[in-house]
Design an enzyme around this catalytic site. Structure first.
Site, PDB file in Angstrom:
ATOM      1  N   HIS A 127      -6.252  -7.219  -0.659  1.00 38.00           N
ATOM      2  CA  HIS A 127      -6.421  -5.786  -0.887  1.00 38.00           C
ATOM      3  C   HIS A 127      -5.624  -5.325  -2.108  1.00 38.00           C
ATOM      4  O   HIS A 127      -4.517  -5.813  -2.338  1.00 38.00           O
ATOM      5  CB  HIS A 127      -5.968  -4.996   0.349  1.00 38.00           C
ATOM      6  CG  HIS A 127      -6.643  -5.401   1.627  1.00 38.00           C
ATOM      7  ND1 HIS A 127      -6.110  -6.360   2.479  1.00 38.00           N
ATOM      8  CD2 HIS A 127      -7.808  -5.009   2.178  1.00 38.00           C
ATOM      9  CE1 HIS A 127      -6.926  -6.523   3.517  1.00 38.00           C
ATOM     10  NE2 HIS A 127      -7.964  -5.723   3.364  1.00 38.00           N
ATOM     11  N   ASP A 182      -4.605 -13.175   3.092  1.00 34.97           N
ATOM     12  CA  ASP A 182      -5.858 -12.679   3.679  1.00 34.97           C
ATOM     13  C   ASP A 182      -7.057 -12.977   2.767  1.00 34.97           C
ATOM     14  O   ASP A 182      -8.180 -12.564   3.072  1.00 34.97           O
ATOM     15  CB  ASP A 182      -5.773 -11.182   4.031  1.00 34.97           C
ATOM     16  CG  ASP A 182      -5.064 -10.335   2.998  1.00 34.97           C
ATOM     17  OD1 ASP A 182      -4.718 -10.852   1.921  1.00 34.97           O
ATOM     18  OD2 ASP A 182      -4.859  -9.138   3.275  1.00 34.97           O
ATOM     19  N   ASP A 219      -2.528 -10.430  -2.714  1.00 36.65           N
ATOM     20  CA  ASP A 219      -3.135 -10.041  -1.442  1.00 36.65           C
ATOM     21  C   ASP A 219      -4.614  -9.686  -1.692  1.00 36.65           C
ATOM     22  O   ASP A 219      -4.983  -9.257  -2.788  1.00 36.65           O
ATOM     23  CB  ASP A 219      -2.395  -8.826  -0.869  1.00 36.65           C
ATOM     24  CG  ASP A 219      -2.861  -8.423   0.519  1.00 36.65           C
ATOM     25  OD1 ASP A 219      -2.215  -8.830   1.499  1.00 36.65           O
ATOM     26  OD2 ASP A 219      -3.887  -7.705   0.625  1.00 36.65           O
ATOM     27  N   HIS A 258       0.815  -1.218   0.000  1.00 37.28           N
ATOM     28  CA  HIS A 258       0.000   0.000   0.000  1.00 37.28           C
ATOM     29  C   HIS A 258       0.848   1.267   0.000  1.00 37.28           C
ATOM     30  O   HIS A 258       0.337   2.354  -0.283  1.00 37.28           O
ATOM     31  CB  HIS A 258      -0.932   0.034   1.218  1.00 37.28           C
ATOM     32  CG  HIS A 258      -1.974  -1.050   1.208  1.00 37.28           C
ATOM     33  ND1 HIS A 258      -2.863  -1.211   0.173  1.00 37.28           N
ATOM     34  CD2 HIS A 258      -2.260  -2.029   2.103  1.00 37.28           C
ATOM     35  CE1 HIS A 258      -3.663  -2.247   0.429  1.00 37.28           C
ATOM     36  NE2 HIS A 258      -3.316  -2.764   1.591  1.00 37.28           N
TER      37      HIS A 258
HETATM   38  C1  OKP Z   1      -3.095  -4.435   4.557  1.00 38.21           C
HETATM   39  B1  OKP Z   1      -2.722  -5.570   3.603  1.00 38.21           B
HETATM   40  C2  OKP Z   1     -11.234  -3.442   7.587  1.00 38.21           C
HETATM   41  C3  OKP Z   1     -10.364  -2.237   7.329  1.00 38.21           C
HETATM   42  C4  OKP Z   1      -8.917  -2.613   7.297  1.00 38.21           C
HETATM   43  C5  OKP Z   1      -6.714  -1.746   6.630  1.00 38.21           C
HETATM   44  C6  OKP Z   1      -6.402  -2.935   5.798  1.00 38.21           C
HETATM   45  C7  OKP Z   1      -4.945  -2.996   5.471  1.00 38.21           C
HETATM   46  C8  OKP Z   1      -4.557  -4.272   4.771  1.00 38.21           C
HETATM   47  N1  OKP Z   1     -12.606  -3.161   7.392  1.00 38.21           N
HETATM   48  N2  OKP Z   1      -8.098  -1.529   6.903  1.00 38.21           N
HETATM   49  O1  OKP Z   1      -3.129  -5.350   2.274  1.00 38.21           O
HETATM   50  O2  OKP Z   1      -3.164  -6.864   4.024  1.00 38.21           O
HETATM   51 ZN    ZN Z   2      -4.322  -7.359   2.452  1.00 39.05          ZN
END
Ligand code: OKP
Ligand code: ZN
Length: 342
Positions: free
Chosen positions: A196, A283, A194, A158
């Site tokens: 995200h 994840d 990932d 990120h």
């Molecule tokens: C980091 B990586 C949940 C909100 C979570 C941050 C997530 C960061 C993920 N509703 N906010 O990409 O695993």
């Molecule tokens: Zn993630």
């Protein structure tokens, strides 16, 4: 497979994390690494090696000097006015706000250099973040002897050239990909699996054709990071056509996931990279506490096997994955699946 890690990750150990309006015990915790190391040991995946300090030069190939300077001094500035509780930004420059003026005060600087309030900065954060980048760089240096697992923490995908957020400070995968280019690879592909979207990596390489970026993730209309990761983000200028996003719906299971993975792998084959970087998040697991895909441990084995079908040297860079009871087995399943088919 060789695993590179650094014990310095433990120095990034926030006391609390702000998650959707609640102050909770951090999801992104040091235990993530100990669980993975333990699974590597019990399954005898291969040797482990501590990262070397490789300096700042390769990091400054990706991140702005003022951003690196800020990260390395933020804690000592924060402590002066706040004491030793974790530093957390509360504002960000958005839409009509100005982003061209850097505030003088530490509270303002935290906001200037970040894009969310879910990423605490602590006494040991800089030491851990720089060590995490050196894990990726040390792993990169071993890639000629075969594929390597960089057990990075904190994660990196990120982080942009000048913004932290999403638990990320330095973009380990981008730093390693640039190091590969600087050491002679003509084309590098980064596949981000990932849950995200890897907004930081995308933005770093968005105008470049020498580093192909592909990401399979939750639809940003439904999940973090919300403002990046749509399918119509294809790159700009020289980079037009070298960025590929595969957003998938919440609840995605293997049958849908594998379609996106096959499409991404086909693109990578057409690109013909000299080396591949995998931003490895687990994840996407059904039991993950902050994510909403439904992959199973066996699916990670299949992902590893499919990646191996590319027959390229692979640098696996750890990103997310927060289901403590399964993070170790899922990472090992993917790496074994790769190794058994490489
Ligand atoms: C980091 B990586 C949940 C909100 C979570 C941050 C997530 C960061 C993920 N509703 N906010 O990409 O695993
Ligand atoms: Zn993630």
């Amino acid at each position: 497979m060789l695993t590179v890690y650094s014990p310095a990750h433990q120095r990034h150990n926030p006391s609390l994390e702000l998650l959707d309006g609640k102050y909770v015990s951090p999801v992104e915790s040091p235990q993530r690494v100990s669980e993975i190391l333990q699974a590597i040991a019990t399954t005898q995946l291969g040797p482990t090696l501590e990262a070397q300090n490789l300096g700042l030069e390769a990091i400054l190939r990706i991140h702005d000097a003022d951003y690196v300077e800020f990260l390395s001094t933020a804690w000592s500035e924060w402590v002066v006015s706040h004491g030793t509780y974790d530093a957390l930004p509360l504002s960000a420059t958005t839409r009509s706000f100005r982003s061209d003026r850097r505030p003088r005060c530490i509270e303002g600087k935290l906001s200037y250099y970040s894009f969310d309030a879910g990423t605490p900065l602590t006494a040991g954060t800089w030491d851990a973040a720089i060590a995490s980048a050196h894990v990726a760089l040390t792993a990169q240096a071993h890639l000629e002897q075969g594929s390597v697992f960089a057990l990075c923490r904190p994660p990196g995908h990120h982080a942009t050239q000048n913004l932290y957020g999403g638990y990320c400070f330095l973009n380990n995968a981008a730093i390693a990909a640039q190091a590969l280019r600087d050491r002679g690879a003509e084309r590098v592909a980064i596949l981000d699996i990932d849950y995200h979207h890897g907004n930081g990596t995308q933005s770093i390489f968005y105008d470049r054709s020498d580093v192909l970026f592909l990401s399979i993730h939750a639809d940003p209309a439904d999940d973090y990071p919300f403002f990046s990761g749509y399918a119509d983000e294809g790159g700009i200028a020289q980079g037009d056509g070298f960025n590929h996003n595969y957003p998938l719906p919440l609840g995605t299971q293997w049958h849908l996931y594998q379609d996106a993975l096959h499409t991404a792998l086909h693109r990578i084959r057409q690109f013909g990279p000299d080396a591949l970087v995998i931003s490895l998040g687990v994840d996407t697991f059904e039991g993950d506490p902050i994510a909403k895909f439904c992959l199973h441990t066996d699916d990670y084995r299949a992902i590893g096997a499919l990646i191996a079908s590319l027959s390229r040297p692979v640098l696996f860079v750890m990103e997310g994955g927060y289901a403590m009871e399964a993070i170790g087995q899922n990472v090992v399943a993917l790496l074994r699946g790769y190794q058994d088919h490489a």
